[in-house]
Scaffold this motif. Structure first.
Motif, PDB file in Angstrom:
ATOM      1  N   VAL A  80       0.838  -1.201   0.000  1.00  0.00           N
ATOM      2  CA  VAL A  80       0.000   0.000   0.000  1.00  0.00           C
ATOM      3  C   VAL A  80       0.873   1.251   0.000  1.00  0.00           C
ATOM      4  CG1 VAL A  80      -1.640   1.348   1.362  1.00  0.00           C
ATOM      5  CG2 VAL A  80      -1.987  -1.117   1.078  1.00  0.00           C
ATOM      6  N   ALA A  81       1.933   1.252   0.814  1.00  0.00           N
ATOM      7  CA  ALA A  81       2.843   2.404   0.846  1.00  0.00           C
ATOM      8  C   ALA A  81       3.499   2.613  -0.514  1.00  0.00           C
ATOM      9  CB  ALA A  81       3.901   2.212   1.930  1.00  0.00           C
ATOM     10  N   ASP A  82       3.949   1.523  -1.141  1.00  0.00           N
ATOM     11  CA  ASP A  82       4.567   1.627  -2.466  1.00  0.00           C
ATOM     12  C   ASP A  82       3.555   2.082  -3.509  1.00  0.00           C
ATOM     13  OD1 ASP A  82       7.116   0.883  -1.655  1.00  0.00           O
ATOM     14  OD2 ASP A  82       6.729  -1.251  -1.936  1.00  0.00           O
ATOM     15  N   PHE A  83       2.328   1.599  -3.395  1.00  0.00           N
ATOM     16  CA  PHE A  83       1.275   1.993  -4.342  1.00  0.00           C
ATOM     17  C   PHE A  83       0.982   3.494  -4.230  1.00  0.00           C
ATOM     18  CE2 PHE A  83      -3.214   2.705  -5.383  1.00  0.00           C
ATOM     19  CZ  PHE A  83      -3.266   2.187  -6.673  1.00  0.00           C
ATOM     20  N   VAL A  84       0.863   3.991  -3.011  1.00  0.00           N
ATOM     21  CA  VAL A  84       0.599   5.421  -2.814  1.00  0.00           C
ATOM     22  C   VAL A  84       1.792   6.244  -3.295  1.00  0.00           C
ATOM     23  CG1 VAL A  84       0.173   7.217  -1.092  1.00  0.00           C
ATOM     24  CG2 VAL A  84      -0.977   5.008  -0.904  1.00  0.00           C
ATOM     25  N   PHE A  85       2.991   5.748  -3.034  1.00  0.00           N
ATOM     26  CA  PHE A  85       4.202   6.455  -3.484  1.00  0.00           C
ATOM     27  C   PHE A  85       4.209   6.593  -5.007  1.00  0.00           C
ATOM     28  CE2 PHE A  85       8.626   6.857  -4.721  1.00  0.00           C
ATOM     29  CZ  PHE A  85       9.132   7.762  -3.796  1.00  0.00           C
ATOM     30  N   CYS A  86       3.887   5.503  -5.703  1.00  0.00           N
ATOM     31  CA  CYS A  86       3.905   5.523  -7.175  1.00  0.00           C
ATOM     32  C   CYS A  86       2.702   6.255  -7.760  1.00  0.00           C
ATOM     33  CB  CYS A  86       3.938   4.091  -7.717  1.00  0.00           C
ATOM     34  SG  CYS A  86       5.477   3.209  -7.389  1.00  0.00           S
ATOM     35  N   THR A  87       1.550   6.121  -7.130  1.00  0.00           N
ATOM     36  CA  THR A  87       0.306   6.638  -7.699  1.00  0.00           C
ATOM     37  C   THR A  87       0.038   8.086  -7.318  1.00  0.00           C
ATOM     38  OG1 THR A  87      -0.594   4.395  -7.543  1.00  0.00           O
ATOM     39  CG2 THR A  87      -2.170   6.168  -7.958  1.00  0.00           C
ATOM     40  N   ALA A 116       5.097  10.316   4.408  1.00  0.00           N
ATOM     41  CA  ALA A 116       4.347   9.273   5.110  1.00  0.00           C
ATOM     42  C   ALA A 116       4.661   7.894   4.540  1.00  0.00           C
ATOM     43  CB  ALA A 116       2.848   9.555   5.026  1.00  0.00           C
ATOM     44  N   CYS A 117       4.722   7.769   3.212  1.00  0.00           N
ATOM     45  CA  CYS A 117       5.035   6.474   2.592  1.00  0.00           C
ATOM     46  C   CYS A 117       6.431   6.004   2.966  1.00  0.00           C
ATOM     47  CB  CYS A 117       4.910   6.574   1.073  1.00  0.00           C
ATOM     48  SG  CYS A 117       3.227   6.741   0.474  1.00  0.00           S
ATOM     49  N   ALA A 118       7.393   6.924   2.967  1.00  0.00           N
ATOM     50  CA  ALA A 118       8.762   6.547   3.325  1.00  0.00           C
ATOM     51  C   ALA A 118       8.846   6.100   4.777  1.00  0.00           C
ATOM     52  CB  ALA A 118       9.701   7.725   3.069  1.00  0.00           C
ATOM     53  N   ILE A 119       8.175   6.832   5.680  1.00  0.00           N
ATOM     54  CA  ILE A 119       8.225   6.470   7.100  1.00  0.00           C
ATOM     55  C   ILE A 119       7.504   5.150   7.347  1.00  0.00           C
ATOM     56  CG2 ILE A 119       7.487   7.158   9.410  1.00  0.00           C
ATOM     57  CD1 ILE A 119       7.928  10.044   8.619  1.00  0.00           C
ATOM     58  N   VAL A 120       6.344   4.946   6.719  1.00  0.00           N
ATOM     59  CA  VAL A 120       5.630   3.681   6.878  1.00  0.00           C
ATOM     60  C   VAL A 120       6.510   2.520   6.411  1.00  0.00           C
ATOM     61  CG1 VAL A 120       3.757   2.290   5.920  1.00  0.00           C
ATOM     62  CG2 VAL A 120       3.277   4.550   6.806  1.00  0.00           C
ATOM     63  N   SER A 121       7.187   2.688   5.290  1.00  0.00           N
ATOM     64  CA  SER A 121       8.024   1.605   4.759  1.00  0.00           C
ATOM     65  C   SER A 121       9.129   1.237   5.731  1.00  0.00           C
ATOM     66  CB  SER A 121       8.618   2.018   3.408  1.00  0.00           C
ATOM     67  OG  SER A 121       7.614   2.193   2.443  1.00  0.00           O
ATOM     68  N   VAL A 122       9.849   2.237   6.243  1.00  0.00           N
ATOM     69  CA  VAL A 122      10.969   1.928   7.121  1.00  0.00           C
ATOM     70  C   VAL A 122      10.476   1.377   8.462  1.00  0.00           C
ATOM     71  CG1 VAL A 122      11.207   4.222   8.177  1.00  0.00           C
ATOM     72  CG2 VAL A 122      13.220   2.767   7.898  1.00  0.00           C
ATOM     73  N   LEU A 123       9.352   1.890   8.973  1.00  0.00           N
ATOM     74  CA  LEU A 123       8.801   1.353  10.226  1.00  0.00           C
ATOM     75  C   LEU A 123       8.289  -0.068  10.041  1.00  0.00           C
ATOM     76  CD1 LEU A 123       6.820   4.411  11.679  1.00  0.00           C
ATOM     77  CD2 LEU A 123       9.049   3.536  12.406  1.00  0.00           C
ATOM     78  N   SER A 242      18.284   1.862  -2.060  1.00  0.00           N
ATOM     79  CA  SER A 242      17.495   2.842  -2.801  1.00  0.00           C
ATOM     80  C   SER A 242      17.391   4.191  -2.098  1.00  0.00           C
ATOM     81  CB  SER A 242      16.081   2.294  -3.052  1.00  0.00           C
ATOM     82  OG  SER A 242      16.133   1.104  -3.806  1.00  0.00           O
ATOM     83  N   TRP A 243      17.405   4.205  -0.773  1.00  0.00           N
ATOM     84  CA  TRP A 243      17.163   5.449  -0.044  1.00  0.00           C
ATOM     85  C   TRP A 243      18.421   6.083   0.536  1.00  0.00           C
ATOM     86  CZ3 TRP A 243      12.595   8.185   0.534  1.00  0.00           C
ATOM     87  CH2 TRP A 243      11.450   7.572  -0.017  1.00  0.00           C
ATOM     88  N   LEU A 244      19.476   5.304   0.777  1.00  0.00           N
ATOM     89  CA  LEU A 244      20.698   5.856   1.370  1.00  0.00           C
ATOM     90  C   LEU A 244      21.357   6.926   0.500  1.00  0.00           C
ATOM     91  CD1 LEU A 244      22.698   5.855   3.687  1.00  0.00           C
ATOM     92  CD2 LEU A 244      23.894   3.945   2.571  1.00  0.00           C
ATOM     93  N   PRO A 245      21.443   6.764  -0.839  1.00  0.00           N
ATOM     94  CA  PRO A 245      22.105   7.807  -1.649  1.00  0.00           C
ATOM     95  C   PRO A 245      21.497   9.192  -1.469  1.00  0.00           C
ATOM     96  CG  PRO A 245      21.834   5.818  -2.955  1.00  0.00           C
ATOM     97  CD  PRO A 245      21.083   5.588  -1.681  1.00  0.00           C
ATOM     98  N   GLU A 246      20.174   9.275  -1.334  1.00  0.00           N
ATOM     99  CA  GLU A 246      19.561  10.595  -1.164  1.00  0.00           C
ATOM    100  C   GLU A 246      19.951  11.220   0.165  1.00  0.00           C
ATOM    101  OE1 GLU A 246      15.226  12.821  -1.125  1.00  0.00           O
ATOM    102  OE2 GLU A 246      15.335  10.648  -1.257  1.00  0.00           O
TER     103      GLU A 246
END
Length: 330
Positions: A80-87, A116-123, A242-246
């Motif tokens: 769901v987090a990935d879907f919201v991130f992409c959509t 929110a999507c990034a925080i949900v994913s890492v949590l 995917s997230w460390l470079p940023e």
């Protein structure tokens, strides 16, 4: 997530400026990047693929009762987090950039959805790592605690916490794009969760070495737990890559007065692409490493032919310990 101060590095006078801070993405420098066709096209095509495959994962878990297991509810949350991130987040960032709707409601929605999507994913990945350690170290106790209701409550709590943090960050951190808030954001949203994940996996592998050769469960139980652990490990590694470079790019830029303004937007573009690729790759990891995702995906894409091959395995599983095995399967 990325933040860059406007004060130290002035932007083009013709480009609308946005000061970002804390855990928020670099709209200032995305707007300084000329929106040529290749820029948004690559991101939006990848986002469309991610939306489609994550929607498929959500459909499979929602439609198939046997897929609504304890670990799969966390997988559903990630999807769901990935879907919201992409959509939502990805199209909105280019809508904001192309229409120059900086400071409007579209920017607010983008910021909150992205963070929110990034925080949900890492949590969620942190919770799954702890859950994997408990499943290996105390399989019987973990099985007793692994109720679907508990999983739903935990995942709902993760979303509430993530949305609250994203709104608070947007209100209180946005106006202070300095090194300290950015460093604190990096520690809270990446370093500390990654430290918890690393400790969980260190304890997990130590437990596996100590229990090697001991009869801690049936062969099917052990195989299922190991498969789930491999999948969670792969998803965690993909997230970090995917997230460390940023985060690194952000800290380097905000701590330096000699950053290259011309190269930075392209680095930001590439980092954002990595994040989209992460959302696209997760469903493939579920399919390759999950025990049933591959079967159901082939069943949906290719027709009903694969269902017959899957049914005998499900029947054997259903008879073991009153369906307790189902709580550990993917």
């Amino acid at each position: 997530m990325t933040s860059f101060p406007e004060s130290s590095h002035p932007t083009d006078q013709t480009t609308p400026a946005v000061v970002t801070g804390g855990i928020f993405p670099p709209l200032t420098f995305l707007t300084s990047l000329e929106p040529k066709a290749w820029g948004p096209t690559v991101h939006l095509v990848l986002a469309a693929i991610g939306s489609m495959f994550n929607a498929l994962v959500i459909y499979i878990i929602a439609k198939k009762p046997k897929m609504r297991t304890y670990p799969n509810i966390f997988v559903l949350n990630l999807a769901v987090a990935d879907f919201v991130f992409c959509t939502v987040a990805t199209p909105l960032i280019w809508t904001v950039v192309l229409l120059e709707e900086l400071g409007g409601w579209l920017q607010h929605v983008f910021f909150v959805s992205y963070v929110a999507c990034a925080i949900v994913s890492v949590l969620c990945l942190t919770t799954l790592s702890i859950e994997r350690y408990q499943a290996i170290s105390d399989p019987i106790g973990h099985m007793d605690r692994s109720s679907r209701k508990r999983a739903w409550i935990i995942n709902a709590g993760l979303w509430v916490l993530a949305i609250a943090l994203s709104i608070l960050g947007y209100v209180f951190i946005l106006s202070s794009a300095t090194f300290i808030p950015t460093l604190v954001s990096f520690l809270i949203t990446f370093v500390i969760p990654l430290l918890v994940i690393s400790v969980s996996y260190g304890l997990l592998f130590k437990t596996l070495r100590q229990n090697r050769g001991l009869p801690v469960g049936s062969r099917s139980d052990i195989k299922s737990r190991n498969r789930v652990t491999r999948m969670v490990t792969a998803v965690v590694v993909a997230f970090v890559v995917s997230w460390l470079p940023e985060h690194i790019l952000n800290l380097l830029y905000i701590s330096s007065t000699k950053a290259d303004n011309k190269a930075l937007p392209y680095g930001t573009w590439a980092c954002f692409m990595l994040q989209i690729v992460n959302s696209v790759s997760n469903p493939f990891l579920y399919a390759l490493l999950g025990e049933r995702f591959g079967f159901y995906i082939r069943d949906i894409v290719c027709g009903k032919g694969n269902t017959k091959r899957e049914q005998p395995m499900e029947k054997r599983e259903d008879g073991k310990r009153n369906g307790q095995i189902e709580s550990t399967r993917l």
